[in-house]
Design a protein around this motif. Structure first.
Motif, PDB file in Angstrom:
ATOM      1  N   THR A 470       0.867  -1.185   0.000  1.00  0.00           N
ATOM      2  CA  THR A 470       0.000   0.000   0.000  1.00  0.00           C
ATOM      3  C   THR A 470       0.901   1.231   0.000  1.00  0.00           C
ATOM      4  OG1 THR A 470      -1.557  -1.228   1.381  1.00  0.00           O
ATOM      5  CG2 THR A 470      -1.921   1.150   1.171  1.00  0.00           C
ATOM      6  N   ARG A 471       0.607   2.174  -0.887  1.00  0.00           N
ATOM      7  CA  ARG A 471       1.438   3.379  -0.985  1.00  0.00           C
ATOM      8  C   ARG A 471       0.717   4.585  -0.400  1.00  0.00           C
ATOM      9  NH1 ARG A 471       2.887   0.073  -5.076  1.00  0.00           N
ATOM     10  NH2 ARG A 471       5.097   0.010  -5.637  1.00  0.00           N
ATOM     11  N   PHE A 472       1.502   5.509   0.135  1.00  0.00           N
ATOM     12  CA  PHE A 472       0.931   6.726   0.719  1.00  0.00           C
ATOM     13  C   PHE A 472       1.967   7.834   0.579  1.00  0.00           C
ATOM     14  CE2 PHE A 472       0.186   9.655   4.254  1.00  0.00           C
ATOM     15  CZ  PHE A 472      -1.172   9.910   4.099  1.00  0.00           C
ATOM     16  N   ALA A 473       1.564   8.978   0.029  1.00  0.00           N
ATOM     17  CA  ALA A 473       2.528  10.046  -0.247  1.00  0.00           C
ATOM     18  C   ALA A 473       2.218  11.315   0.538  1.00  0.00           C
ATOM     19  CB  ALA A 473       2.546  10.354  -1.746  1.00  0.00           C
ATOM     20  N   ASN A 474       3.255  11.924   1.067  1.00  0.00           N
ATOM     21  CA  ASN A 474       3.145  13.259   1.665  1.00  0.00           C
ATOM     22  C   ASN A 474       3.067  14.304   0.550  1.00  0.00           C
ATOM     23  OD1 ASN A 474       3.306  12.342   4.268  1.00  0.00           O
ATOM     24  ND2 ASN A 474       5.327  13.182   4.715  1.00  0.00           N
ATOM     25  N   PRO A 475       2.532  15.506   0.836  1.00  0.00           N
ATOM     26  CA  PRO A 475       2.460  16.546  -0.202  1.00  0.00           C
ATOM     27  C   PRO A 475       3.853  16.943  -0.694  1.00  0.00           C
ATOM     28  CG  PRO A 475       1.274  17.210   1.793  1.00  0.00           C
ATOM     29  CD  PRO A 475       2.005  15.964   2.125  1.00  0.00           C
ATOM     30  N   LYS A 476       3.936  17.329  -1.983  1.00  0.00           N
ATOM     31  CA  LYS A 476       5.228  17.727  -2.566  1.00  0.00           C
ATOM     32  C   LYS A 476       5.559  19.188  -2.309  1.00  0.00           C
ATOM     33  CE  LYS A 476       5.368  14.340  -6.286  1.00  0.00           C
ATOM     34  NZ  LYS A 476       5.453  14.113  -7.735  1.00  0.00           N
ATOM     35  N   GLU A 477       4.556  20.018  -2.192  1.00  0.00           N
ATOM     36  CA  GLU A 477       4.769  21.463  -2.047  1.00  0.00           C
ATOM     37  C   GLU A 477       4.966  21.806  -0.562  1.00  0.00           C
ATOM     38  OE1 GLU A 477       5.010  25.233  -1.650  1.00  0.00           O
ATOM     39  OE2 GLU A 477       5.040  24.493  -3.724  1.00  0.00           O
ATOM     40  N   PRO A 478       6.100  22.463  -0.205  1.00  0.00           N
ATOM     41  CA  PRO A 478       6.366  22.761   1.207  1.00  0.00           C
ATOM     42  C   PRO A 478       5.218  23.456   1.935  1.00  0.00           C
ATOM     43  CG  PRO A 478       8.309  23.233  -0.102  1.00  0.00           C
ATOM     44  CD  PRO A 478       7.225  22.870  -1.075  1.00  0.00           C
ATOM     45  N   LYS A 479       4.548  24.388   1.263  1.00  0.00           N
ATOM     46  CA  LYS A 479       3.462  25.134   1.929  1.00  0.00           C
ATOM     47  C   LYS A 479       2.339  24.169   2.342  1.00  0.00           C
ATOM     48  CE  LYS A 479       0.526  29.227   1.339  1.00  0.00           C
ATOM     49  NZ  LYS A 479      -0.758  28.627   1.723  1.00  0.00           N
ATOM     50  N   VAL A 480       1.972  23.263   1.446  1.00  0.00           N
ATOM     51  CA  VAL A 480       0.898  22.298   1.739  1.00  0.00           C
ATOM     52  C   VAL A 480       1.347  21.347   2.850  1.00  0.00           C
ATOM     53  CG1 VAL A 480      -0.610  20.518   0.761  1.00  0.00           C
ATOM     54  CG2 VAL A 480       0.093  22.461  -0.650  1.00  0.00           C
ATOM     55  N   TYR A 481       2.599  20.914   2.776  1.00  0.00           N
ATOM     56  CA  TYR A 481       3.135  20.043   3.829  1.00  0.00           C
ATOM     57  C   TYR A 481       3.105  20.755   5.178  1.00  0.00           C
ATOM     58  CZ  TYR A 481       6.465  17.400   6.655  1.00  0.00           C
ATOM     59  OH  TYR A 481       7.056  16.689   7.683  1.00  0.00           O
ATOM     60  N   ASN A 482       3.576  22.005   5.191  1.00  0.00           N
ATOM     61  CA  ASN A 482       3.669  22.755   6.449  1.00  0.00           C
ATOM     62  C   ASN A 482       2.304  22.932   7.113  1.00  0.00           C
ATOM     63  OD1 ASN A 482       6.360  22.944   5.840  1.00  0.00           O
ATOM     64  ND2 ASN A 482       6.307  25.094   5.206  1.00  0.00           N
TER      65      ASN A 482
END
Length: 501
Positions: A470-482
């Protein structure tokens, strides 16, 4: 000019279409596939599928202009496949076998990887050998069912043998995890890059917020692993360029790693990519030494200055060499370097020069990439601007890399392929024996869960019992991640709970 290919005889076009497009793309740069009868097709392929327990596929390719015809057949016993999904997969590969054979006859081009278009061919050989097949039978299936050439089968087997020497318990590591930590900043973005990488200049506020979120993720995931008694096999800092942040920020990050994660002193390997030489300083190397990290990457990609400028790498060739020697002098004794075959404007002469320069440094490991035109890269969007070598010259360069590494005592230990890779070749990691990257083996062979922390980091959860992924990804854009790191951390913890709870 685009070649129009008409394919008829398939009843379930949707399930066949994308793989057939990929196979067609191995032979022709510009093409269009159509699945109904049209008057202006350049070539027409008629397929017939017959049989129940033993499926037989027959194909005829007709070149419309000349009337020339090519024929191919392939049979497969599917009686042992009880699930519809598994049975259909075998039928698909039988169709692909015939289609690839017809295109090889028509063009005269032999595809050494046959119908294998996925990223991880070595994993397939691991699976066959683990299922109890003899080496001979596994090789026969690769040759007969998938049309893989003897040369590539030998390479796959050499890599399997090496991996099991480096990690003898490779098949028993599902009860442990590895950690990938993504730092999404670089000095500048390279033209071929599709990784989450943002120019660090002027983004300090974003960097501070990102690191706060990353420390939070590390603490929470570390707490889960400690509570469940789950050990970590390897830790890998990638990106971006993890050495883009300051020495002080690196110091706090590695302190967090030792504090948050269980038994860090027993982790088999910790790698930090210092890929861009323009980010390496004595202060940062001192921080790495302080925390017992000695496996790093310093990536020249090429030793031709004009190439570096063309692809957007703002460091000099001299800087690469200078930083390599600095790292050596400061006690770094496990350095990886990446080279890329087929960069714009480069042919065999330029690549031979790059190998000659590498010989003066002799890093412990060397990853030889073949350039891939990735969909989102600057290079793909402006193909006319970036002229690359043809298929034959790309193959010559790959052969030169194989001969050079063998001559200097390096052994191949991992391999992966990408879509739109030049010459339909592969990326191969070579290492001096004993200096192989365990993380690279784990990520390619998918024998354990890899937890991705940080911006753009992907997690891959491997069920210890069923091996389902099963795959799961964090957001790529720093603002969205933050803004969302707490949510993404909680989602990962839930998924870990289902596997290890």
């Amino acid at each position: 000019m685009s070649l129009r290919v008409q394919i008829q005889g398939l009843h379930d076009v949707e399930r066949f279409q994308r793989p057939l497009e990929v196979i067609t793309g191995l032979f022709f740069e510009e093409y269009e596939l159509v699945f109904e009868s049209v008057h202006d097709a350049d070539i027409a392929v008629a397929l017939s599928i017959n049989g129940d327990k033993r499926v037989h596929v027959h194909g005829i390719l007709t070149e419309k202009l000349t009337g020339n015809k090519y024929e191919a057949d392939h049979e497969k016993d599917v009686s042992g496949y009880l699930e519809e999904k598994d049975r259909f997969k075998q039928i698909k590969y039988t169709v692909f076998h015939v289609y690839l054979t017809l295109l090889q006859q028509y063009t005269g081009l032999i595809q050494q990887w046959g119908v294998l278009t996925g990223i991880r061919p070595v994993k397939l050989l691991h699976q066959k050998l683990r299922s109890g097949l003899s080496k001979e039978e596994a090789h026969r299936q690769l040759r007969d069912d998938y049309l893989v050439t003897e040369e590539k089968i030998e390479l796959m087997q050499e890599i399997v043998d090496r991996q099991l020497t480096v990690v003898p318990d490779l098949y028993d590591l599902a009860h442990e995890v590895s950690i990938y930590i993504g730092i999404p900043f670089c000095p500048t973005k390279c033209a071929y890059c599709t990784f989450p990488a943002y120019a660090i200049g002027g983004r300090q506020g974003s960097v501070d917020a990102f690191l706060a979120g990353l420390h939070y993720e590390m603490r929470e995931v570390g707490r889960f692993l400690k509570e469940r008694g789950i050990n970590i096999t390897t830790i890998y800092y990638g990106g971006g360029t993890p050495t883009s942040i300051t020495a002080e920020e690196m110091d706090r990050l590695y302190a967090e790693m030792y504090q948050s994660f269980p038994n860090v002193e027993r982790v088999r390997e910790i790698t930090v990519e210092a890929g861009r030489p323009d980010t390496i300083t004595p202060e940062k190397l001192n921080v790495l030494k302080k925390w017992n990290i000695d496996r790093i990457s310093i990536n020249p990609q090429s030793y031709i200055q004009e190439t570096l400028k063309a692809i957007g790498r703002h460091h000099t060739v001299d800087e690469t060499i200078e930083k390599f020697h600095l790292a050596r002098e400061m006690g770094m004794n496990n350095i990886n370097m990446d080279l890329i075959i087929g960069l714009p404007g480069e042919g065999t002469k330029e690549f031979s020069y790059t190998l000659a320069q590498t010989e003066k440094l002799m890093p412990e490991s060397l990853t030889v990439h073949t350039l891939s035109f990735k969909r989102a890269s600057e290079m793909t969007k402006n193909k006319a601007k970036y002229k690359v070598a043809d298929r034959d010259e790309i193959s010559e360069m790959m052969k030169a890399a194989q001969e050079w590494t063998k001559r200097h005592g390096y052994v191949p230990y991992y391999l992966y392929r990408q879509k739109n890779i030049l010459g339909n070749l592969e990326n191969v990691g070579y290492a001096l024996p004993g200096k192989e990257s365990i993380y690279n083996i784990m990520i390619m062979e998918e024998q354990q869960s890899i937890i991705g922390l940080g911006c753009g980091a992907s997690s891959k959860f491997v069920d210890p019992k069923t091996r389902k992924i099963t795959r799961f990804a964090n957001p790529k854009e720093p603002k969205v991640y933050n803004e969302n790191f707490v949510h993404y951390t909680n989602e990962k913890l839930k998924m870990l709970e289902t596997l290890f709870g």
